[in-house]
Design a protein around this motif. Structure first.
Motif, PDB file in Angstrom:
ATOM      1  N   ALA A 128       0.035   5.065  -0.505  1.00  0.00           N
ATOM      2  CA  ALA A 128      -0.300   4.153  -1.060  1.00  0.00           C
ATOM      3  C   ALA A 128      -0.618   3.861  -3.239  1.00  0.00           C
ATOM      4  O   ALA A 128      -0.014   2.841  -3.265  1.00  0.00           O
ATOM      5  N   ALA A 129      -0.708   5.108  -3.228  1.00  0.00           N
ATOM      6  CA  ALA A 129      -0.369   5.232  -4.967  1.00  0.00           C
ATOM      7  C   ALA A 129       0.838   4.673  -5.030  1.00  0.00           C
ATOM      8  O   ALA A 129       1.113   4.066  -5.916  1.00  0.00           O
ATOM      9  N   GLY A 143       2.767   3.207  -3.006  1.00  0.00           N
ATOM     10  CA  GLY A 143       3.202   1.139  -2.955  1.00  0.00           C
ATOM     11  C   GLY A 143       2.660   1.092  -3.787  1.00  0.00           C
ATOM     12  O   GLY A 143       3.541   0.126  -4.924  1.00  0.00           O
ATOM     13  N   GLN A 144       1.980   1.054  -4.920  1.00  0.00           N
ATOM     14  CA  GLN A 144       1.671   0.867  -6.128  1.00  0.00           C
ATOM     15  C   GLN A 144       2.543   1.430  -7.141  1.00  0.00           C
ATOM     16  O   GLN A 144       3.027   0.022  -8.067  1.00  0.00           O
ATOM     17  N   LEU A 145       2.687   2.146  -7.220  1.00  0.00           N
ATOM     18  CA  LEU A 145       4.043   2.885  -8.302  1.00  0.00           C
ATOM     19  C   LEU A 145       5.626   1.613  -7.859  1.00  0.00           C
ATOM     20  O   LEU A 145       5.858   1.458  -9.084  1.00  0.00           O
ATOM     21  N   ARG A 167       5.836  -1.025  -6.707  1.00  0.00           N
ATOM     22  CA  ARG A 167       5.982  -1.830  -6.910  1.00  0.00           C
ATOM     23  C   ARG A 167       6.096  -2.731  -8.590  1.00  0.00           C
ATOM     24  O   ARG A 167       6.054  -3.442  -9.496  1.00  0.00           O
ATOM     25  N   GLU A 168       5.187  -1.225  -9.101  1.00  0.00           N
ATOM     26  CA  GLU A 168       5.848  -1.721 -10.485  1.00  0.00           C
ATOM     27  C   GLU A 168       6.785  -1.314 -10.566  1.00  0.00           C
ATOM     28  O   GLU A 168       7.663  -1.584 -12.385  1.00  0.00           O
ATOM     29  N   ARG A 172      -1.655   9.632 -13.531  1.00  0.00           N
ATOM     30  CA  ARG A 172      -2.398   9.697 -11.959  1.00  0.00           C
ATOM     31  C   ARG A 172      -3.263  11.102 -11.967  1.00  0.00           C
ATOM     32  O   ARG A 172      -4.192  11.003 -11.790  1.00  0.00           O
TER      33      ARG A 172
END
Length: 156
Positions: free
Chosen positions: A24-25, A27-29, A31-32, A117
């Protein structure tokens, strides 16, 4: 040493939680790095950034997928301007994939964000606890590393 079922179940549960949270992390990173970037493609980009130019077949072996799957991911990264192809000197048909300057900048941005993080997650831990955790995790990862399949030619 043989572990009891309760200990094994606890380890499996915690590994599963860790993997889910990391995905999940990531994926978010990812997308950044780019809003359209998928986690698997980001992992290829990060690997290339760390290890340098590689043949697509080496990358497929590294991530444990087929060459066509890696080719699609690399094509996507190339379309985003994060990687480029470089002809090899020894074989005119073969090529290496390398990270572009834009790709390196994006990976560095994510590395910094991951550091923030981790700093937040481990803020209540002591330095020695973090050092011990890192050493034990490195030991575990080393013990868990499976040798690459023969078809990969030793690339891991």
């Amino acid at each position: 040493m043989t572990l009891d079922e309760e200990t094994i179940a606890g380890l499996e549960r915690e590994f599963a939680v860790f993997v889910r949270q990391d995905r999940a992390a990531s994926g978010q990173l990812g997308r950044e790095v780019h809003p359209d970037l998928k986690v698997a493609a980001y992992r290829l980009l990060a690997h290339l950034s760390e290890r340098g130019p590689r043949r697509p077949t080496e990358l497929a072996c590294h991530v444990g997928v087929t060459a066509p799957t890696v080719s699609r991911q690399l094509q996507h990264l190339e379309e985003l301007g994060l990687v480029s192809r470089v002809q090899t000197l020894d074989d005119g048909r073969a090529y290496l994939v390398r990270v572009t300057e834009a790709g390196h900048r994006r990976v560095e941005e994510v590395r910094v964000a991951r550091g923030r993080r981790l700093d937040k997650l481990l803020g209540s831990w002591g330095r020695e606890e973090i050092r011990t955790f890192a050493e034990l995790l490195a030991r575990f990862n080393g013990d868990a590393a499976a040798p690459p399949p023969r078809r990969c030619g030793g690339e891991g």
